[in-house]
Design an enzyme around this catalytic site. Structure first.
Site, short mmCIF file in Angstrom:
data_model
loop_
_atom_site.label_atom_id
_atom_site.label_comp_id
_atom_site.label_asym_id
_atom_site.label_seq_id
_atom_site.Cartn_x
_atom_site.Cartn_y
_atom_site.Cartn_z
N PRO A 298 -51.54 29.84 6.82
CA PRO A 298 -50.08 29.78 6.98
C PRO A 298 -49.60 31.01 7.74
O PRO A 298 -49.86 32.14 7.31
CB PRO A 298 -49.54 29.76 5.55
CG PRO A 298 -50.69 29.69 4.64
CD PRO A 298 -51.93 29.86 5.42
N GLU A 299 -48.94 30.80 8.87
CA GLU A 299 -48.37 31.89 9.64
C GLU A 299 -46.85 31.78 9.52
O GLU A 299 -46.36 31.00 8.70
CB GLU A 299 -48.87 31.83 11.09
CG GLU A 299 -50.41 31.82 11.15
CD GLU A 299 -50.98 31.73 12.56
OE1 GLU A 299 -50.33 32.22 13.50
OE2 GLU A 299 -52.08 31.16 12.71
N HIS B 134 -56.46 23.39 -8.10
CA HIS B 134 -56.47 24.83 -7.90
C HIS B 134 -55.16 25.48 -8.31
O HIS B 134 -54.73 26.47 -7.72
CB HIS B 134 -56.83 25.14 -6.45
CG HIS B 134 -58.13 24.54 -6.02
ND1 HIS B 134 -59.34 24.99 -6.49
CD2 HIS B 134 -58.43 23.50 -5.21
CE1 HIS B 134 -60.32 24.26 -5.98
NE2 HIS B 134 -59.80 23.35 -5.20
N ARG C 205 -58.58 28.97 -2.02
CA ARG C 205 -59.49 30.07 -1.66
C ARG C 205 -59.12 31.40 -2.30
O ARG C 205 -59.79 32.40 -2.07
CB ARG C 205 -59.55 30.20 -0.14
CG ARG C 205 -60.20 28.98 0.50
CD ARG C 205 -60.15 29.01 2.02
NE ARG C 205 -60.23 27.65 2.53
CZ ARG C 205 -59.95 27.31 3.77
NH1 ARG C 205 -59.57 28.21 4.65
NH2 ARG C 205 -60.02 26.05 4.15
#
Length: 283
Positions: free
Chosen positions: A2-3, A95, A115
């Site tokens: 994500p930017e 998650h 992650r």
DNA sequence: ACCCACCCCTGGGCGC
DNA sequence: TGCGCCCAGGGGTGGG
């Protein structure tokens, strides 16, 4: 991954879905998600219970929620983080790391992160700008971003121009995808030494970076897979507008030459071999 | 002061 | 089929 555009999409969702509401309960399911909160998960939850969220703010890829205590719930999505606003009855995600319930018993906030590079923390007196992200530069969509200071600082570096674009203390919000897109538009190779980039070229590069971020935001960001989504779980559509990133072997949209992929700092860079020739002494 | 290599982490894809 | 390796990669940290 994500930017800026993807994080801004999330910020808008938080403003709409969480601002004005009061936190009733916080469940930390995975300690790594609060590793930056050095006082621990218990303290994290204690500082949030009963607090009202005032707004949702962003600088670069960082988000924070100013609270009525004057503190700020601050976070970074890392590579795979999601902040979802979902019905409390929705089954738990594989998650799920942190879960926030509100006093109005409406939809809850969930931090989901495969992650675990992302994380949240409560920063004391951080409403205006959390101290933990004070070193991060303004981003190109910030009205107070200083273009000429960027040009000066870029040219003062002894590094490659792509490295500089990814340096969040120089300009924030740009990651691997938008760096490659801005460089393609500027017809610059990322290994070009910063001190050899002329002032007009540096201004042009910044202008392209700003454009690509703005255009992507208008499309809801870039989503290569289901990991990069809004608070509503919706993917962005900008992937179809990419000219360089992820297009190895496909024809350059300007000259038709196949896009090349180069190994770069344990990741990949995509560029056009003809429009963006390698410099003689790349950095 | 600045630059850069390294490390943190999981799951999908692929070669053998 | 299954194992192991590679890849995605942002940012903090510590060494040079």
């Amino acid at each position: 991954m994500p930017e800026l555009p993807e994080v801004e999409v999330v910020r808008l969702g938080l403003e709409k879905g969480v601002a004005g509401r009061t936190i009733a309960k916080v469940d930390v399911h995975h300690d790594r998600a609060v590793r930056r909160h050095t006082a621990g998960a218990r303290d994290f939850a204690d500082l949030l219970r009963g607090r009202t969220v005032l707004a949702a703010r962003r600088r670069g890829k960082y988000l924070w929620l100013p609270l009525d205590s004057g503190d700020a719930l601050t976070g970074h999505l890392g590579m795979s983080g999601q902040l979802l606003v979902v019905p409390a009855s929705k089954p738990i995600e594989a998650h799920l790391r942190i879960r926030f319930a509100f006093t109005d018993e409406g939809r809850e906030l969930r931090f989901v992160d495969q992650r675990t590079f992302g994380g949240l923390q409560v920063v004391a007196a951080g409403a205006e700008l959390p101290s933990t992200i004070a070193h991060i530069a303004r981003d190109p969509l910030d009205p107070e971003f200083d273009d000429e200071q960027f040009v000066r600082r870029l040219r003062a570096k002894t590094s490659g121009v792509k490295r500089a674009l990814l340096d969040q203390t120089l300009v924030s919000g740009i990651g691997n995808i938008y760096a490659d897109e801005a460089l393609w538009r500027a017809e610059l190779h990322g290994g070009r030494p910063t001190e050899l980039v002329t002032k007009p070229k540096a201004r042009e590069l910044l202008s392209h970076a700003r454009d690509v971020l703005t255009e992507s935001l208008a499309q809801g960001g870039t989503s290569f897979d289901a990991l990069y989504v809004s608070t509503e779980g919706v993917s962005g559509l900008f992937e179809r507008s990419l000219h360089a990133y992820g297009r190895e072997g496909e024809p350059c949209d300007r000259c038709g030459t196949p896009i090349r992929r180069e190994a770069w700092m344990n990741r990949s860079s995509y560029s056009c071999p003809r429009c963006q020739p390698r410099p003689r002494y790349p950095r």
